[in-house]
Scaffold this motif. Structure first.
Motif, PDB file in Angstrom:
ATOM      1  N   LEU A 101       1.182  -1.318   0.020  1.00  0.00           N
ATOM      2  CA  LEU A 101       0.234   0.262   0.075  1.00  0.00           C
ATOM      3  C   LEU A 101       0.985   1.339  -0.078  1.00  0.00           C
ATOM      4  O   LEU A 101       0.630   2.233  -0.578  1.00  0.00           O
ATOM      5  CB  LEU A 101      -0.848   0.080   1.225  1.00  0.00           C
ATOM      6  CG  LEU A 101      -1.838  -1.036   1.272  1.00  0.00           C
ATOM      7  CD1 LEU A 101      -2.669  -1.242   2.585  1.00  0.00           C
ATOM      8  CD2 LEU A 101      -3.097  -0.957   0.029  1.00  0.00           C
ATOM      9  N   GLU A 102       1.908   1.131   0.649  1.00  0.00           N
ATOM     10  CA  GLU A 102       3.081   2.223   0.691  1.00  0.00           C
ATOM     11  C   GLU A 102       3.521   2.367  -0.519  1.00  0.00           C
ATOM     12  O   GLU A 102       3.708   3.593  -1.114  1.00  0.00           O
ATOM     13  CB  GLU A 102       4.003   2.074   1.991  1.00  0.00           C
ATOM     14  CG  GLU A 102       3.367   2.364   3.149  1.00  0.00           C
ATOM     15  CD  GLU A 102       4.305   2.517   4.238  1.00  0.00           C
ATOM     16  OE1 GLU A 102       5.497   2.694   4.046  1.00  0.00           O
ATOM     17  OE2 GLU A 102       3.776   2.126   5.462  1.00  0.00           O
ATOM     18  N   PHE A 103       4.274   1.496  -1.198  1.00  0.00           N
ATOM     19  CA  PHE A 103       4.826   1.347  -2.604  1.00  0.00           C
ATOM     20  C   PHE A 103       3.750   2.119  -3.509  1.00  0.00           C
ATOM     21  O   PHE A 103       4.195   3.242  -4.223  1.00  0.00           O
ATOM     22  CB  PHE A 103       4.890   0.272  -3.465  1.00  0.00           C
ATOM     23  CG  PHE A 103       5.872  -0.957  -2.556  1.00  0.00           C
ATOM     24  CD1 PHE A 103       6.582  -0.302  -1.733  1.00  0.00           C
ATOM     25  CD2 PHE A 103       5.704  -2.136  -2.909  1.00  0.00           C
ATOM     26  CE1 PHE A 103       7.630  -1.474  -1.148  1.00  0.00           C
ATOM     27  CE2 PHE A 103       6.494  -3.019  -2.265  1.00  0.00           C
ATOM     28  CZ  PHE A 103       7.407  -2.778  -1.299  1.00  0.00           C
ATOM     29  N   LEU A 104       2.595   1.948  -3.407  1.00  0.00           N
ATOM     30  CA  LEU A 104       1.631   2.430  -4.429  1.00  0.00           C
ATOM     31  C   LEU A 104       1.343   4.244  -4.035  1.00  0.00           C
ATOM     32  O   LEU A 104       1.303   4.644  -5.198  1.00  0.00           O
ATOM     33  CB  LEU A 104      -0.009   1.885  -4.222  1.00  0.00           C
ATOM     34  CG  LEU A 104       0.081   0.365  -4.738  1.00  0.00           C
ATOM     35  CD1 LEU A 104      -1.182  -0.572  -4.137  1.00  0.00           C
ATOM     36  CD2 LEU A 104      -0.207   0.302  -6.218  1.00  0.00           C
ATOM     37  N   VAL A 193      -6.722   2.477  -9.181  1.00  0.00           N
ATOM     38  CA  VAL A 193      -7.680   2.156  -8.223  1.00  0.00           C
ATOM     39  C   VAL A 193      -7.309   0.868  -7.537  1.00  0.00           C
ATOM     40  O   VAL A 193      -6.995  -0.120  -8.001  1.00  0.00           O
ATOM     41  CB  VAL A 193      -9.055   1.826  -8.695  1.00  0.00           C
ATOM     42  CG1 VAL A 193     -10.011   0.980  -7.668  1.00  0.00           C
ATOM     43  CG2 VAL A 193      -9.827   3.045  -9.520  1.00  0.00           C
ATOM     44  N   VAL A 194      -7.046   0.747  -5.910  1.00  0.00           N
ATOM     45  CA  VAL A 194      -6.462  -0.122  -5.400  1.00  0.00           C
ATOM     46  C   VAL A 194      -7.713  -0.857  -4.548  1.00  0.00           C
ATOM     47  O   VAL A 194      -8.466  -0.324  -3.640  1.00  0.00           O
ATOM     48  CB  VAL A 194      -5.585   0.276  -4.340  1.00  0.00           C
ATOM     49  CG1 VAL A 194      -4.987  -0.698  -3.769  1.00  0.00           C
ATOM     50  CG2 VAL A 194      -4.416   1.226  -5.050  1.00  0.00           C
ATOM     51  N   ILE A 195      -7.968  -2.047  -4.796  1.00  0.00           N
ATOM     52  CA  ILE A 195      -8.968  -2.918  -4.271  1.00  0.00           C
ATOM     53  C   ILE A 195      -8.222  -3.775  -3.213  1.00  0.00           C
ATOM     54  O   ILE A 195      -7.247  -4.707  -3.660  1.00  0.00           O
ATOM     55  CB  ILE A 195      -9.714  -3.771  -5.093  1.00  0.00           C
ATOM     56  CG1 ILE A 195     -10.640  -2.520  -6.018  1.00  0.00           C
ATOM     57  CG2 ILE A 195     -10.861  -4.424  -4.329  1.00  0.00           C
ATOM     58  CD1 ILE A 195     -11.788  -3.110  -6.853  1.00  0.00           C
ATOM     59  N   VAL A 222      -5.536  -2.292  -9.260  1.00  0.00           N
ATOM     60  CA  VAL A 222      -4.448  -3.086  -8.484  1.00  0.00           C
ATOM     61  C   VAL A 222      -5.163  -3.517  -7.521  1.00  0.00           C
ATOM     62  O   VAL A 222      -5.974  -3.182  -6.564  1.00  0.00           O
ATOM     63  CB  VAL A 222      -3.415  -2.224  -7.623  1.00  0.00           C
ATOM     64  CG1 VAL A 222      -2.221  -3.045  -6.888  1.00  0.00           C
ATOM     65  CG2 VAL A 222      -2.606  -1.264  -8.936  1.00  0.00           C
ATOM     66  N   VAL A 223      -4.789  -4.873  -6.943  1.00  0.00           N
ATOM     67  CA  VAL A 223      -5.606  -5.898  -6.170  1.00  0.00           C
ATOM     68  C   VAL A 223      -4.569  -6.173  -5.209  1.00  0.00           C
ATOM     69  O   VAL A 223      -3.502  -6.862  -5.544  1.00  0.00           O
ATOM     70  CB  VAL A 223      -6.316  -6.995  -6.611  1.00  0.00           C
ATOM     71  CG1 VAL A 223      -6.779  -7.813  -5.628  1.00  0.00           C
ATOM     72  CG2 VAL A 223      -7.253  -6.767  -7.962  1.00  0.00           C
TER      73      VAL A 223
END
Ligand SMILES: *Cc1c(COP(=O)(O)O)cnc(C)c1O
Length: 368
Positions: A101-104, A193-195, A222-223
């Motif tokens: 999540l931090e990379f994103l 969009v991160v799910i 991104v999942v």
């Protein structure tokens, strides 16, 4: 020593970060309250631990801990690729999915950009947002769950990323695949969009679907997934995301070369192979949810119907006192005032006897 205030030179955003409040560790409660026989239902961990095969896998690894781990996680990615039906190049491994999540946030957002997430969403989203100097845009919840229309309406020129936990923690609410797909179709593809599917393995509902099988439709999707929850490996820190190969390539540029340690890689591989154990854990959880909710009904307490491995119950007033009273009875649960839910406590499903103890402690605490 000369007077120096490090806050004078800190990057913008850092001072507005409220440090993450973890569930209280069992040892700390033992130390502080001098209690034994404590149960922890506070961090959504698997109450039956990981697959029994994991210990052997870790033991076999110990001889080799003098070596650096495989920085590419070849074996685990190959197994995940097979399990999920995606190319290994689409997988990025993390030190927990928190790492991913931090990379994103770091790859796609910086000072002045906006990252959208819902009210009552997972606490790591604001942390990751503020750490890169971006602005959190928090949309109002609807019936404790996500209002996807409010989220898409909040998109501006500055929006870089949207975080969606499905199911969400700490509410246990979820969004149907068709409404999520409709949202992905209507928003600009420049917005990532991160799910976050940390709890997807628990979900028995038909209308719920993982979005791993929709990655080919949306280049901006991104999942994320984790081995911390149903796989029972929270202490080892391993999670991952699945995305286009192009996004994975970007994430890999900032990833620490050895971000997942060798014991975690071996344990995750073995845990993934034991899907019978995952099925058993899901069943244990479904029963645990029923047990807890039946108990709340008997106590005439409202709760938010959950499909995760936890449920947030409304104790009918300030939850902090109830939390502390339960703590004194050796039951650690999670206050969620930091999520704008001051009257709720989040209780992770435990073993049947642990759920019973939690309900007993809750009952005793309501009368204090
Ligand atoms: C627990 C949780 C995670 C997983 O965190 P890890 O870093 O993988 O342990 C991710 N997202 C949500 C919503 C969670 O509740």
């Amino acid at each position: 020593m000369s007077a120096f205030d490090p806050r004078a030179v800190v990057r913008p955003g850092i001072l507005s970060i409220a440090p993450y409040q973890p569930g209280k560790p069992v040892e700390e409660v033992e130390r502080e309250l001098g209690l034994g026989n404590i149960i922890k239902l506070a961090s959504n961990e698997n109450p039956s631990g990981p697959s029994p095969k994991v210990a052997g896998a870790i033991n076999r690894c110990l001889a080799d801990i003098t070596r650096y781990p495989d920085g590419n996680g070849f074996a685990l990615k190959a197994a995940l690729s097979n399990h999920l039906g995606v190319e290994p190049e689409m997988i990025t491994l993390g030190n927990g999915s928190n790492d991913v999540l931090e990379f994103l946030a770091r790859v796609f957002a910086s000072d002045g950009d906006e990252i959208i997430f819902s009210q009552h969403a997972f606490a790591v989203y604001p942390l990751a947002t503020l750490a890169v100097g971006a602005k959190p845009v928090v949309t109002p919840a609807k019936d404790w769950g996500y209002d996807l229309q409010a989220i898409s309406d909040a998109i501006t020129e500055k929006t870089r990323l949207i975080f969606i936990a499905n199911p969400n923690n700490p509410t246990g609410t979820w969004n149907r695949a068709d409404e999520l797909e409709a949202m992905l179709k209507r928003i600009p593809s420049r917005v990532i969009v991160v799910i976050d599917e940390a709890y997807c393995e628990y979900v028995p509902e038909q209308a719920y679907e993982s979005f791993v099988n929709r990655l080919h439709k949306f280049a901006n999707l991104v999942v994320t997934r984790t081995f911390s929850k149903i796989y029972g490996l929270a202490g080892l820190r391993v999670g991952y995301c699945v995305s286009s190969g192009e996004i994975a390539d970007l994430l890999n540029r900032i990833r620490q070369p050895f971000n997942v340690n060798s014991l975690a890689l071996a344990a995750a591989l073995t845990a993934l192979e034991d899907q019978d154990y995952v099925d058993k854990s899901r069943e244990l959880n479904t029963n645990g949810l029923h047990q807890l909710c039946k108990g709340f009904d008997e106590l005439r307490l409202d709760y938010i119907p959950s499909i995760g491995n936890f449920v947030s119950v409304d104790v009918g007033g300030d939850a902090q006192a109830v939390y502390e009273s339960m703590l004194k009875q050796g039951v650690i649960v999670r206050p969620v005032a930091g999520y704008e839910m001051p009257n709720h406590l989040r209780i992770t499903t435990g073993l049947p006897e642990e759920n019973e103890r939690a309900l007993d402690a809750l009952r005793n605490s309501l009368t204090v």
